[in-house]
Design a protein around this motif. Sequence first.
Motif, PDB file in Angstrom:
ATOM      1  N   UNK A  40      -5.452  -0.468  -3.771  1.00 36.11           N
ATOM      2  CA  UNK A  40      -6.713  -0.776  -3.836  1.00 36.11           C
ATOM      3  C   UNK A  40      -7.571   0.007  -2.998  1.00 36.11           C
ATOM      4  N   UNK A  41      -8.400   1.092  -3.443  1.00 33.50           N
ATOM      5  CA  UNK A  41      -8.952   2.228  -2.392  1.00 33.50           C
ATOM      6  C   UNK A  41     -10.105   1.948  -2.367  1.00 33.50           C
ATOM      7  N   UNK A  42     -10.723   2.034  -0.856  1.00 36.26           N
ATOM      8  CA  UNK A  42     -12.179   2.124  -0.824  1.00 36.26           C
ATOM      9  C   UNK A  42     -12.395   2.727   0.363  1.00 36.26           C
ATOM     10  N   UNK A  43     -13.672   3.471   0.525  1.00 34.45           N
ATOM     11  CA  UNK A  43     -14.140   4.163   1.874  1.00 34.45           C
ATOM     12  C   UNK A  43     -15.696   3.628   1.888  1.00 34.45           C
ATOM     13  N   UNK A  81      -7.931  -6.764  -4.896  1.00 33.90           N
ATOM     14  CA  UNK A  81      -6.826  -5.957  -4.853  1.00 33.90           C
ATOM     15  C   UNK A  81      -5.564  -6.871  -5.541  1.00 33.90           C
ATOM     16  N   UNK A  82      -5.709  -8.135  -5.376  1.00 32.07           N
ATOM     17  CA  UNK A  82      -4.736  -9.179  -5.976  1.00 32.07           C
ATOM     18  C   UNK A  82      -4.866  -9.177  -7.455  1.00 32.07           C
ATOM     19  N   UNK A  83      -6.324  -9.234  -7.737  1.00 34.68           N
ATOM     20  CA  UNK A  83      -6.548  -9.474  -9.192  1.00 34.68           C
ATOM     21  C   UNK A  83      -6.396  -8.278 -10.001  1.00 34.68           C
ATOM     22  N   UNK A  84      -6.135  -7.041  -9.347  1.00 34.06           N
ATOM     23  CA  UNK A  84      -5.877  -5.682 -10.050  1.00 34.06           C
ATOM     24  C   UNK A  84      -4.427  -5.295  -9.918  1.00 34.06           C
ATOM     25  N   UNK A  85      -3.658  -6.197  -9.294  1.00 27.60           N
ATOM     26  CA  UNK A  85      -2.322  -6.092  -9.524  1.00 27.60           C
ATOM     27  C   UNK A  85      -1.940  -5.110  -8.385  1.00 27.60           C
ATOM     28  N   UNK A  86      -2.643  -4.836  -7.301  1.00 27.89           N
ATOM     29  CA  UNK A  86      -2.290  -3.804  -6.246  1.00 27.89           C
ATOM     30  C   UNK A  86      -1.308  -4.898  -5.252  1.00 27.89           C
TER      31      UNK A  86
END
Length: 302
Positions: A40-43, A81-86
């Motif tokens: 799960x990426x963010x900036x 992140x958890x919800x999207x399986x990362x």
Amino acid sequence: MRQNLGGKLDLTTYGRSSGFAVDPVEKKPLYHFLPGSDVFSFGTAGCNLSCRFCQNWDISTARDMDRLMAQATPEEIAAAAKRTGCQSVAYTYNDPIIFTEYAVDAALAARADGLYSIVVSAGYITPAGAADLFGPIDAANIDLKSFEPEFYRKITGGRLDVVLDVLRYLVHETTVWTEVTTLVIPGLNDSPSELGRLTEWVAGELGPDVPLHFSAFHPAARMTNRPVTPLATLRQARDIGLANGLRYVYLGNVAEPGGSVTVCPGCRTGLVVRFGYQVADQRLTPDGLCPECGQTVAGRWA
Ligand code: SF4
């Protein structure tokens, strides 16, 4: 559960992001850290360097808050992140050095939820800043943009010696799994002499097990007058790195069969076969051994 770094309330990007995405870990790029897993990426916005070739120019030079559309607390990031399986959260797109307080809190929230954290950075940070930022981080990809101080000064606005110190610190004084990326720019940092000194330094100072990614340049930002890096140049860079003792040298931003395959340094069996950013085959044992010859392959595999 938060680490108080002070100054958090002064960080205008705290809790705000220029975007979120789910990426394969290979896209960071990290090839020896949980291959095939999602991140799960963010900036945020802005940067402490001003690389003339920046591929994220609109984000790294943004000065107004209009870029920062999405709002999320560290706990919300971990939950998403958890919800999207990362398996991990990555602080990326612009340099997380400039949003350390936000990244550290997000990393602590991620760890509390059983997730890993990844920093993608140019590594231009003081020793004290590095200790703050990398404390709760599990893996990093650090740019080594050139091996010439002049390149750093003129093209990026930074200093080579600072980045070399950060790389030594990460590899020798922390448990952060570290990989290195060099963007190879025609006519600027692609001479066999410079690539020889750079790869000698990585092998000698960081060790032969640190993966090095040679990435192809594409015209961007304030550097549109140079061609795309020829495949032959990248292949030569890889040959130089391997000849200087590096065990894992990859080619990125380019379609090259075998350029992203992790090969056993003992028997040369292909162990992690990738097509683009996708893992097509993974033969390593969970503890990182080659199933053919028993050689240990450095990395975090399970
Ligand atoms: S460090 Fe990265 S994000 Fe910042 S200007 Fe350079 S290339 Fe762009």
